[in-house]
Design a protein around this motif. Sequence first.
Motif, PDB file in Angstrom:
ATOM      1  N   ARG A  14       0.870  -1.279   0.106  1.00 52.55           N
ATOM      2  CA  ARG A  14      -0.045  -0.017   0.012  1.00 52.55           C
ATOM      3  C   ARG A  14       0.958   1.374  -0.261  1.00 52.55           C
ATOM      4  O   ARG A  14       0.521   2.411  -0.586  1.00 52.55           O
ATOM      5  CB  ARG A  14      -0.930  -0.072   1.283  1.00 52.55           C
ATOM      6  CG  ARG A  14      -1.830   1.313   1.338  1.00 52.55           C
ATOM      7  CD  ARG A  14      -2.754   1.334   0.026  1.00 52.55           C
ATOM      8  NE  ARG A  14      -3.484   2.683   0.096  1.00 52.55           N
ATOM      9  CZ  ARG A  14      -3.985   3.216  -0.923  1.00 52.55           C
ATOM     10  NH1 ARG A  14      -4.052   2.599  -2.169  1.00 52.55           N
ATOM     11  NH2 ARG A  14      -4.828   4.274  -0.863  1.00 52.55           N
ATOM     12  N   ARG A  15       1.905   1.189   0.681  1.00 53.46           N
ATOM     13  CA  ARG A  15       2.618   2.518   0.655  1.00 53.46           C
ATOM     14  C   ARG A  15       3.597   2.736  -0.442  1.00 53.46           C
ATOM     15  O   ARG A  15       3.868   3.646  -0.673  1.00 53.46           O
ATOM     16  CB  ARG A  15       3.866   2.164   1.961  1.00 53.46           C
ATOM     17  CG  ARG A  15       3.302   2.397   3.470  1.00 53.46           C
ATOM     18  CD  ARG A  15       2.302   3.523   3.730  1.00 53.46           C
ATOM     19  NE  ARG A  15       2.109   3.637   4.824  1.00 53.46           N
ATOM     20  CZ  ARG A  15       1.253   4.505   5.463  1.00 53.46           C
ATOM     21  NH1 ARG A  15       0.686   5.272   4.479  1.00 53.46           N
ATOM     22  NH2 ARG A  15       0.635   4.503   6.700  1.00 53.46           N
ATOM     23  N   LEU A  16       3.988   1.525  -1.200  1.00 51.16           N
ATOM     24  CA  LEU A  16       4.463   1.780  -2.535  1.00 51.16           C
ATOM     25  C   LEU A  16       3.587   2.014  -3.527  1.00 51.16           C
ATOM     26  O   LEU A  16       4.004   2.912  -4.194  1.00 51.16           O
ATOM     27  CB  LEU A  16       5.149   0.236  -2.832  1.00 51.16           C
ATOM     28  CG  LEU A  16       5.774   0.182  -4.268  1.00 51.16           C
ATOM     29  CD1 LEU A  16       7.031   1.193  -4.149  1.00 51.16           C
ATOM     30  CD2 LEU A  16       6.109  -1.209  -4.738  1.00 51.16           C
ATOM     31  N   ALA A  17       2.259   1.588  -3.511  1.00 46.74           N
ATOM     32  CA  ALA A  17       1.274   2.406  -4.355  1.00 46.74           C
ATOM     33  C   ALA A  17       1.236   3.685  -4.220  1.00 46.74           C
ATOM     34  O   ALA A  17       1.045   4.652  -5.057  1.00 46.74           O
ATOM     35  CB  ALA A  17      -0.069   1.553  -4.175  1.00 46.74           C
ATOM     36  N   GLU A  18       1.189   4.370  -2.713  1.00 45.18           N
ATOM     37  CA  GLU A  18       0.889   5.777  -2.656  1.00 45.18           C
ATOM     38  C   GLU A  18       2.266   6.464  -3.090  1.00 45.18           C
ATOM     39  O   GLU A  18       2.137   7.625  -3.506  1.00 45.18           O
ATOM     40  CB  GLU A  18       0.972   5.810  -1.057  1.00 45.18           C
ATOM     41  CG  GLU A  18      -0.376   5.404  -0.310  1.00 45.18           C
ATOM     42  CD  GLU A  18      -0.303   5.457   1.256  1.00 45.18           C
ATOM     43  OE1 GLU A  18      -1.259   5.059   1.783  1.00 45.18           O
ATOM     44  OE2 GLU A  18       0.874   5.385   1.715  1.00 45.18           O
ATOM     45  N   MET A  19       3.333   5.892  -3.045  1.00 47.39           N
ATOM     46  CA  MET A  19       4.671   6.435  -3.478  1.00 47.39           C
ATOM     47  C   MET A  19       4.335   6.682  -4.958  1.00 47.39           C
ATOM     48  O   MET A  19       4.911   7.764  -5.574  1.00 47.39           O
ATOM     49  CB  MET A  19       5.913   5.691  -3.313  1.00 47.39           C
ATOM     50  CG  MET A  19       7.239   6.111  -3.540  1.00 47.39           C
ATOM     51  SD  MET A  19       8.588   4.731  -3.968  1.00 47.39           S
ATOM     52  CE  MET A  19       8.104   4.194  -5.339  1.00 47.39           C
ATOM     53  N   TRP A  20       3.959   5.611  -5.628  1.00 45.25           N
ATOM     54  CA  TRP A  20       4.010   5.673  -7.133  1.00 45.25           C
ATOM     55  C   TRP A  20       3.118   6.460  -7.588  1.00 45.25           C
ATOM     56  O   TRP A  20       3.162   7.233  -8.530  1.00 45.25           O
ATOM     57  CB  TRP A  20       3.885   4.567  -7.695  1.00 45.25           C
ATOM     58  CG  TRP A  20       5.111   3.585  -7.916  1.00 45.25           C
ATOM     59  CD1 TRP A  20       5.838   2.450  -7.562  1.00 45.25           C
ATOM     60  CD2 TRP A  20       6.019   3.883  -8.965  1.00 45.25           C
ATOM     61  NE1 TRP A  20       6.790   2.048  -7.879  1.00 45.25           N
ATOM     62  CE2 TRP A  20       6.990   3.180  -9.025  1.00 45.25           C
ATOM     63  CE3 TRP A  20       6.189   5.049  -9.968  1.00 45.25           C
ATOM     64  CZ2 TRP A  20       8.131   3.345  -9.534  1.00 45.25           C
ATOM     65  CZ3 TRP A  20       7.348   5.364 -10.615  1.00 45.25           C
ATOM     66  CH2 TRP A  20       8.396   4.170 -10.604  1.00 45.25           C
ATOM     67  N   HIS A  21       1.967   6.746  -6.933  1.00 47.74           N
ATOM     68  CA  HIS A  21       0.704   7.824  -7.231  1.00 47.74           C
ATOM     69  C   HIS A  21       1.425   9.285  -7.150  1.00 47.74           C
ATOM     70  O   HIS A  21       1.077  10.147  -8.071  1.00 47.74           O
ATOM     71  CB  HIS A  21      -0.149   7.619  -6.306  1.00 47.74           C
ATOM     72  CG  HIS A  21      -1.423   6.547  -6.808  1.00 47.74           C
ATOM     73  ND1 HIS A  21      -2.744   6.789  -7.022  1.00 47.74           N
ATOM     74  CD2 HIS A  21      -1.012   5.369  -6.980  1.00 47.74           C
ATOM     75  CE1 HIS A  21      -3.073   5.761  -7.436  1.00 47.74           C
ATOM     76  NE2 HIS A  21      -2.300   4.682  -7.312  1.00 47.74           N
ATOM     77  N   ILE A  22       2.296   9.495  -6.153  1.00 49.63           N
ATOM     78  CA  ILE A  22       2.854  10.776  -6.219  1.00 49.63           C
ATOM     79  C   ILE A  22       3.960  10.797  -7.033  1.00 49.63           C
ATOM     80  O   ILE A  22       4.000  12.006  -7.844  1.00 49.63           O
ATOM     81  CB  ILE A  22       3.653  10.921  -4.686  1.00 49.63           C
ATOM     82  CG1 ILE A  22       2.506  10.983  -3.723  1.00 49.63           C
ATOM     83  CG2 ILE A  22       4.519  12.176  -4.718  1.00 49.63           C
ATOM     84  CD1 ILE A  22       3.120  10.988  -2.222  1.00 49.63           C
ATOM     85  N   MET A  23       4.759   9.988  -7.392  1.00 47.39           N
ATOM     86  CA  MET A  23       5.914  10.130  -8.243  1.00 47.39           C
ATOM     87  C   MET A  23       5.483  10.039  -9.729  1.00 47.39           C
ATOM     88  O   MET A  23       5.811  10.937 -10.579  1.00 47.39           O
ATOM     89  CB  MET A  23       6.802   8.819  -8.351  1.00 47.39           C
ATOM     90  CG  MET A  23       7.703   8.837  -6.970  1.00 47.39           C
ATOM     91  SD  MET A  23       8.613  10.269  -6.826  1.00 47.39           S
ATOM     92  CE  MET A  23       9.938   9.770  -7.976  1.00 47.39           C
ATOM     93  N   ILE A  24       4.168   9.449 -10.013  1.00 46.07           N
ATOM     94  CA  ILE A  24       3.498   9.543 -11.484  1.00 46.07           C
ATOM     95  C   ILE A  24       2.974  10.759 -11.638  1.00 46.07           C
ATOM     96  O   ILE A  24       3.119  11.439 -12.769  1.00 46.07           O
ATOM     97  CB  ILE A  24       2.691   8.363 -11.421  1.00 46.07           C
ATOM     98  CG1 ILE A  24       3.287   7.079 -11.601  1.00 46.07           C
ATOM     99  CG2 ILE A  24       1.554   8.552 -12.702  1.00 46.07           C
ATOM    100  CD1 ILE A  24       2.242   5.891 -11.234  1.00 46.07           C
ATOM    101  N   ARG A  25       2.408  11.377 -10.710  1.00 44.10           N
ATOM    102  CA  ARG A  25       1.709  12.768 -10.990  1.00 44.10           C
ATOM    103  C   ARG A  25       3.104  13.801 -11.152  1.00 44.10           C
ATOM    104  O   ARG A  25       2.680  14.807 -11.711  1.00 44.10           O
ATOM    105  CB  ARG A  25       1.146  13.223  -9.764  1.00 44.10           C
ATOM    106  CG  ARG A  25      -0.405  12.339  -9.461  1.00 44.10           C
ATOM    107  CD  ARG A  25      -1.257  13.000  -8.631  1.00 44.10           C
ATOM    108  NE  ARG A  25      -2.662  12.314  -8.549  1.00 44.10           N
ATOM    109  CZ  ARG A  25      -2.976  11.307  -8.026  1.00 44.10           C
ATOM    110  NH1 ARG A  25      -2.140  10.602  -7.209  1.00 44.10           N
ATOM    111  NH2 ARG A  25      -4.014  10.553  -8.172  1.00 44.10           N
TER     112      ARG A  25
END
Length: 215
Positions: A179-190
Amino acid sequence: MARQLRAEQTRTTILTAAAELFDRHGYESTSLSDIVEQAQVTKGALYFHFAAKEDLAQAIMELQSRASRQVATEMDGRGYTSLESLIRTTFGIVRLSVEGPIPRAGLRLATGGVVIRPPLRHPYTELLDITTRKLLGAAKESDIHPDVDAEAAAHSLVCFFVGTRVVGRSLEPVARQPRRLAEMWHIMIRGLVPVPRRARYLTLATQLEREIRAV
């Protein structure tokens, strides 16, 4: 042949026991006697395979490094875009950590001041190389903004990735890592991906997180 198989099984048992203790208590706080007790083997069996605690740590980090490289190689061979391959690689590495103690211990050892002996490379160096290569490929494929400094972005991403896992290890159960990794990627992707291409990768990160949690 049977003797060799038993020796390999004993070695694996010792490594797994050491990894569990290194992950739980740290390298300095774990003694060889603790590992013998956890593995339920004799000291003679341990010393037959490993002359010192440092050798155990080195072997665990080698296994972690090999597993991470294997994940990255598998993603390279599946025809994904560079960015998708990178995202899938990071989730693959986190999945290994959720499933077994050796990848988790390898991370803690790498952040705990244990000397990494050649020819083994530092895991962060390997991850930086993989991430930089993938981001350079993503730039060529127009999946990240053309003015992004790939090396700087790779450094930030690796720090984010490792830091998320280190902080999470101290505060949350390991099952929370996807879950934390998905949150990280959502920030990085944006921050990295042009608007027309974001939805695909945001969806991918969410999907991969759900797949790991469903296992």
